[in-house]
Design an enzyme around this catalytic site. Structure first.
Site, PDB file in Angstrom:
ATOM      1  N   LYS A 197       0.894  -1.328   0.135  1.00 28.99           N
ATOM      2  CA  LYS A 197       0.140   0.248  -0.038  1.00 28.99           C
ATOM      3  C   LYS A 197       0.808   1.084   0.017  1.00 28.99           C
ATOM      4  CE  LYS A 197      -3.529  -2.344  -0.290  1.00 28.99           C
ATOM      5  NZ  LYS A 197      -4.429  -3.193   0.731  1.00 28.99           N
TER       6      LYS A 197
HETATM    7  C1  LIG Z   1      -5.695  -4.091   1.161  1.00 28.41           C
HETATM    8  C2  LIG Z   1      -7.056  -4.182   1.084  1.00 28.41           C
HETATM    9  C3  LIG Z   1      -7.731  -4.239   2.085  1.00 28.41           C
HETATM   10  C4  LIG Z   1      -7.146  -5.164   3.372  1.00 28.41           C
HETATM   11  O1  LIG Z   1      -6.119  -4.502   3.858  1.00 28.41           O
HETATM   12  P1  LIG Z   1      -5.235  -5.165   5.022  1.00 28.41           P
HETATM   13  O2  LIG Z   1      -4.424  -4.415   5.637  1.00 28.41           O
HETATM   14  O3  LIG Z   1      -4.356  -6.014   4.474  1.00 28.41           O
HETATM   15  O4  LIG Z   1      -6.167  -6.145   6.056  1.00 28.41           O
HETATM   16  C5  LIG Z   1      -8.923  -3.958   2.350  1.00 28.41           C
HETATM   17  N1  LIG Z   1      -9.926  -3.391   1.349  1.00 28.41           N
HETATM   18  C6  LIG Z   1      -9.014  -3.296   0.097  1.00 28.41           C
HETATM   19  C7  LIG Z   1      -9.867  -2.684  -0.832  1.00 28.41           C
HETATM   20  C8  LIG Z   1      -7.678  -3.606   0.094  1.00 28.41           C
HETATM   21  O5  LIG Z   1      -7.064  -3.447  -1.061  1.00 28.41           O
END
Ligand SMILES: *Cc1c(COP(=O)(O)O)cnc(C)c1O
Length: 391
Positions: free
Chosen positions: A190
């Protein structure tokens, strides 16, 4: 292709970890406090300030945990329905099932791939309690329409902002809007990465308090407070909570990632602009950049192949891989995932935009660690797919 064989593999995504992050992690490890403590508290404070200071920030060990805590704090339970976009990662919908409630899936807008606000009315029933919009790829949803719909039907809004740092909507940062909660992800790929991690942000003090309690076993004060206050040994369990707290090791990375956010974002924006310029003439649908006044986080750069362009998505993925370039697909939509499809009898015809987008799309690398040569290499590989394909 000959030259690519000699070049190192270009990953689809890479975290951008600087020396400051490394030094802070080492300091934390040596400090004797490696789980939730002073660094987590500092990260929360600085994150809230980054969003303008009007919000409470609750650090958690993933965005999935944060979304779960948000729907839990809203009291969503069996018999309730929550509207979610179909074109998302499974976490958006799974947290609704954690509470025994049911997601109701809505198709997306063909340009932005964000939830189509004009379809909300079709999804509404007398059991609808909330909407979880996803700012897909880092482009803000039509929050004006979503908020006004929610308001007129008494629904809560929890933003899945996993892609949306530092996105803005009508000039306001995502995380500072008038929603019930907004959840960011700090997963490895991210735009701010701590390995695993997330932040639940809310203006609502009751939601913040409940989330703080439930992220650590339903204990009414967290470890940090307990050891700082007078009575270190006494605590009360007020609910069967979860184990969702962020560690100080992750927070140590987070505080420095936050400082570097705008620098990292500028690089993503540069890559996006290069792609958009370079691909203008190709038979591709490029991701929407949104309005010029607003910030797009550019977590993803999904391209969609035009129907008669001579190459299909799977061939394009193979072509990029043959050039040593990692790509991905965001997403296999939820109506095509066995669990969701079978449980709710979802069909491709019910979600024509998401279904068509899925068939034609792939995401190409976009991250701040990409150097100019890597960006040009991706551009060259994409272009060559059309030169080689029989017309
Ligand atoms: C990455 C992601 C999540 C989950 O994030 P985590 O920190 O891995 O739990 C939720 N929604 C979307 C759209 C994502 O891309």
């Amino acid at each position: 292709m000959q030259t690519d064989e000699l070049r190192p593999y270009l990953p689809f995504a890479l975290p951008d970890i600087g020396q400051a992050e490394i030094d802070e992690v080492v300091r934390t490890l040596k400090s004797g406090w490696i789980t939730s403590g002073p660094t987590t508290a500092r990260f929360e404070k600085e994150f809230a300030e980054h969003l303008g200071g009007e919000v409470q920030a609750v650090a958690v060990n993933s965005a999935t945990a944060g979304l779960h805590l948000a729907v839990e704090a809203l009291g969503i339970g069996p018999g309730d329905e929550v509207i979610v976009p179909v074109h998302t990662f499974t976490a958006t919908a799974e947290v609704v099932r954690y509470m025994g409630a049911d997601p109701v899936f809505v198709d997306v807008d063909p340009v932005t791939l964000n939830i189509d606000a004009t379809l909300l009315a079709d999804a509404l029933t007398d059991r609808t309690r909330a909407i979880i919009p996803v700012h897909y790829g880092g482009l803000a949803c039509d929050m004006r329409s979503i908020l006004s719909f929610a308001k007129s039907h008494g629904l809560a809004v929890v933003e899945d902002a996993a892609h949306a740092l530092p996105t803005t909507f009508e000039g306001q940062p995502i995380g500072s809007l008038e929603t019930d909660a907004c959840v960011f992800s700090f997963y490895a790929t991210k735009t701010l990465a701590t390995g695993e991690g997330g932040m639940l942000v809310t203006r609502n003090k009751e939601i913040a308090t409940r989330a703080r309690t439930m992220r650590l076993h339903g204990i009414n004060r967290d470890v940090f407070d307990r050891y700082q206050a007078g009575g270190p040994w006494y605590y009360e369990v007020v609910a069967p909570g979860y184990k969702y707290n962020m560690t100080d090791i992750a927070a140590a990375i987070g505080v420095h990632q936050l400082r570097r956010l705008s620098e990292m974002h500028s690089r993503r924006e540069f890559v996006a602009q290069r792609y958009t310029e370079a691909f203008r003439e190709l038979p591709l649908q490029l991701p929407s950049a949104g309005t010029s006044q607003d910030c797009h986080a550019w977590h993803l750069y999904p391209i969609r192949l035009a129907p008669d362009c001579g190459i299909d998505r799977n061939a394009m993925v193979a072509h990029m891989n043959a050039h040593g370039i990692g790509v991905s697909v965001h997403y296999v939509p939820l109506h095509m995932q066995p669990y969701w499809r079978d449980r709710y009898q979802l069909t491709e015809e019910a979600f024509p935009v998401s279904s068509a987008a899925y068939q034609s799309m792939l995401s190409i690398p976009i991250y701040s660690k990409m150097d100019d040569a890597s960006v040009e290499r991706v551009i060259g590989a994409v272009k060559s797919a059309f030169e080689r394909s029989p017309k």
